[in-house]
Design a protein around this motif. Structure first.
Motif, PDB file in Angstrom:
ATOM      1  N   GLY A  49      21.864  79.802  22.038  1.00  0.00           N
ATOM      2  CA  GLY A  49      21.141  79.921  23.306  1.00  0.00           C
ATOM      3  C   GLY A  49      22.046  80.191  24.491  1.00  0.00           C
ATOM      4  N   GLY A  50      23.248  79.656  24.477  1.00  0.00           N
ATOM      5  CA  GLY A  50      24.200  79.916  25.557  1.00  0.00           C
ATOM      6  C   GLY A  50      24.658  81.359  25.586  1.00  0.00           C
ATOM      7  N   VAL A  51      24.769  81.979  24.422  1.00  0.00           N
ATOM      8  CA  VAL A  51      25.119  83.399  24.346  1.00  0.00           C
ATOM      9  C   VAL A  51      23.967  84.227  24.906  1.00  0.00           C
ATOM     10  CG1 VAL A  51      25.672  85.317  22.792  1.00  0.00           C
ATOM     11  CG2 VAL A  51      26.688  83.060  22.410  1.00  0.00           C
ATOM     12  N   ILE A  52      22.750  83.848  24.571  1.00  0.00           N
ATOM     13  CA  ILE A  52      21.577  84.539  25.114  1.00  0.00           C
ATOM     14  C   ILE A  52      21.590  84.465  26.637  1.00  0.00           C
ATOM     15  CG2 ILE A  52      19.046  84.489  25.270  1.00  0.00           C
ATOM     16  CD1 ILE A  52      19.084  83.373  22.342  1.00  0.00           C
ATOM     17  N   ALA A  53      21.841  83.282  27.170  1.00  0.00           N
ATOM     18  CA  ALA A  53      21.891  83.095  28.625  1.00  0.00           C
ATOM     19  C   ALA A  53      22.984  83.963  29.247  1.00  0.00           C
ATOM     20  CB  ALA A  53      22.117  81.624  28.960  1.00  0.00           C
ATOM     21  N   THR A  54      24.136  84.027  28.609  1.00  0.00           N
ATOM     22  CA  THR A  54      25.241  84.831  29.134  1.00  0.00           C
ATOM     23  C   THR A  54      24.890  86.313  29.138  1.00  0.00           C
ATOM     24  OG1 THR A  54      26.837  83.189  28.372  1.00  0.00           O
ATOM     25  CG2 THR A  54      27.688  85.397  28.846  1.00  0.00           C
ATOM     26  N   ALA A  74      22.388  82.446  41.990  1.00  0.00           N
ATOM     27  CA  ALA A  74      21.943  81.266  42.739  1.00  0.00           C
ATOM     28  C   ALA A  74      21.045  80.399  41.858  1.00  0.00           C
ATOM     29  CB  ALA A  74      21.207  81.683  44.007  1.00  0.00           C
ATOM     30  N   SER A  75      20.204  81.035  41.058  1.00  0.00           N
ATOM     31  CA  SER A  75      19.373  80.307  40.093  1.00  0.00           C
ATOM     32  C   SER A  75      19.075  81.226  38.922  1.00  0.00           C
ATOM     33  CB  SER A  75      18.069  79.825  40.731  1.00  0.00           C
ATOM     34  OG  SER A  75      17.227  80.916  41.032  1.00  0.00           O
ATOM     35  N   LEU A  76      18.930  80.631  37.757  1.00  0.00           N
ATOM     36  CA  LEU A  76      18.663  81.383  36.536  1.00  0.00           C
ATOM     37  C   LEU A  76      17.682  80.584  35.693  1.00  0.00           C
ATOM     38  CD1 LEU A  76      19.310  83.724  34.549  1.00  0.00           C
ATOM     39  CD2 LEU A  76      21.242  82.354  33.753  1.00  0.00           C
ATOM     40  N   ASN A  77      16.540  81.170  35.413  1.00  0.00           N
ATOM     41  CA  ASN A  77      15.513  80.530  34.589  1.00  0.00           C
ATOM     42  C   ASN A  77      15.292  81.394  33.357  1.00  0.00           C
ATOM     43  OD1 ASN A  77      14.694  78.306  36.412  1.00  0.00           O
ATOM     44  ND2 ASN A  77      14.244  80.041  37.748  1.00  0.00           N
ATOM     45  N   ILE A  78      15.441  80.791  32.190  1.00  0.00           N
ATOM     46  CA  ILE A  78      15.347  81.542  30.936  1.00  0.00           C
ATOM     47  C   ILE A  78      14.169  81.038  30.119  1.00  0.00           C
ATOM     48  CG2 ILE A  78      16.511  82.134  28.775  1.00  0.00           C
ATOM     49  CD1 ILE A  78      19.144  81.651  30.313  1.00  0.00           C
ATOM     50  N   ARG A  79      13.471  81.979  29.523  1.00  0.00           N
ATOM     51  CA  ARG A  79      12.389  81.660  28.586  1.00  0.00           C
ATOM     52  C   ARG A  79      12.777  82.232  27.238  1.00  0.00           C
ATOM     53  NH1 ARG A  79       7.097  82.667  26.950  1.00  0.00           N
ATOM     54  NH2 ARG A  79       6.513  80.816  25.814  1.00  0.00           N
ATOM     55  N   THR A 115      11.119  93.771  20.080  1.00  0.00           N
ATOM     56  CA  THR A 115      10.521  92.472  20.415  1.00  0.00           C
ATOM     57  C   THR A 115      11.346  91.787  21.496  1.00  0.00           C
ATOM     58  OG1 THR A 115       9.659  92.193  18.177  1.00  0.00           O
ATOM     59  CG2 THR A 115       9.890  90.199  19.505  1.00  0.00           C
ATOM     60  N   VAL A 116      10.690  91.393  22.584  1.00  0.00           N
ATOM     61  CA  VAL A 116      11.370  90.621  23.623  1.00  0.00           C
ATOM     62  C   VAL A 116      11.562  89.207  23.087  1.00  0.00           C
ATOM     63  CG1 VAL A 116      11.221  89.680  25.957  1.00  0.00           C
ATOM     64  CG2 VAL A 116      10.456  92.022  25.511  1.00  0.00           C
ATOM     65  N   CYS A 117      12.824  88.856  22.863  1.00  0.00           N
ATOM     66  CA  CYS A 117      13.140  87.538  22.313  1.00  0.00           C
ATOM     67  C   CYS A 117      13.423  86.510  23.394  1.00  0.00           C
ATOM     68  CB  CYS A 117      14.340  87.648  21.384  1.00  0.00           C
ATOM     69  SG  CYS A 117      14.010  88.654  19.918  1.00  0.00           S
ATOM     70  N   ALA A 118      13.896  86.981  24.556  1.00  0.00           N
ATOM     71  CA  ALA A 118      14.171  86.078  25.676  1.00  0.00           C
ATOM     72  C   ALA A 118      14.005  86.854  26.969  1.00  0.00           C
ATOM     73  CB  ALA A 118      15.579  85.508  25.586  1.00  0.00           C
ATOM     74  N   SER A 119      13.620  86.141  28.012  1.00  0.00           N
ATOM     75  CA  SER A 119      13.476  86.774  29.326  1.00  0.00           C
ATOM     76  C   SER A 119      14.013  85.811  30.380  1.00  0.00           C
ATOM     77  CB  SER A 119      12.015  87.134  29.615  1.00  0.00           C
ATOM     78  OG  SER A 119      11.195  85.989  29.580  1.00  0.00           O
TER      79      SER A 119
END
Length: 130
Positions: A49-54, A74-79, A115-119
């Motif tokens: 998940g940290g790689v996805i966020a990066t 400033a802010s990052l929100n991940i789904r 397929t969108v795996c994360a946004s």
């Protein structure tokens, strides 16, 4: 496209982990393809998940280069929509939703095989170039 201050980025520089090369899609969007190495997994056969966020943050940052060359998150929100497999090619894409007075709102996706795996949604603030 990246400012000189960004040339040692852990995600996209030539010496970086992912060696991402972003391309401008239009006036407000960028994208990059990346091979998801099996060494980047968290659970077996799933990207950490940290790689996805990066990867998402890197796309968002590169998108800001189109209009605010020196901006920081400033802010990052991940789904996380679906598990992301490893040993496949993925695409990360980001686009600007709004930019005003040194602040910007952006969105990004990480897609595998259509397929969108994360946004992500994020806010960035422009800083002074040092």
């Amino acid at each position: 496209m990246p400012p000189r201050s960004h040339h040692q980025c852990v995600a996209c520089s030539d010496n970086g982990l992912f060696k991402l090369q972003f391309y401008q899609n239009d006036e407000t969007a960028v994208s990059a393809k990346v091979w998801l190495e099996s060494t980047w997994q968290g659970y077996q056969d799933q990207l950490h998940g940290g790689v996805i966020a990066t990867l998402l943050d890197a796309a968002l940052t590169h998108c800001t280069f189109l209009f605010a060359p020196q901006s920081v998150t400033a802010s990052l929100n991940i789904r996380y929509h679906h598990p992301v497999p490893v040993a496949v090619e993925a695409e990360t894409r980001a686009w600007c939703v709004k930019a005003k007075h040194g602040m910007s709102r952006l969105e990004a996706t990480l897609t595998v095989a259509g397929t969108v795996c994360a946004s992500a949604t994020a806010s960035f603030m422009q800083t002074r170039v040092s």
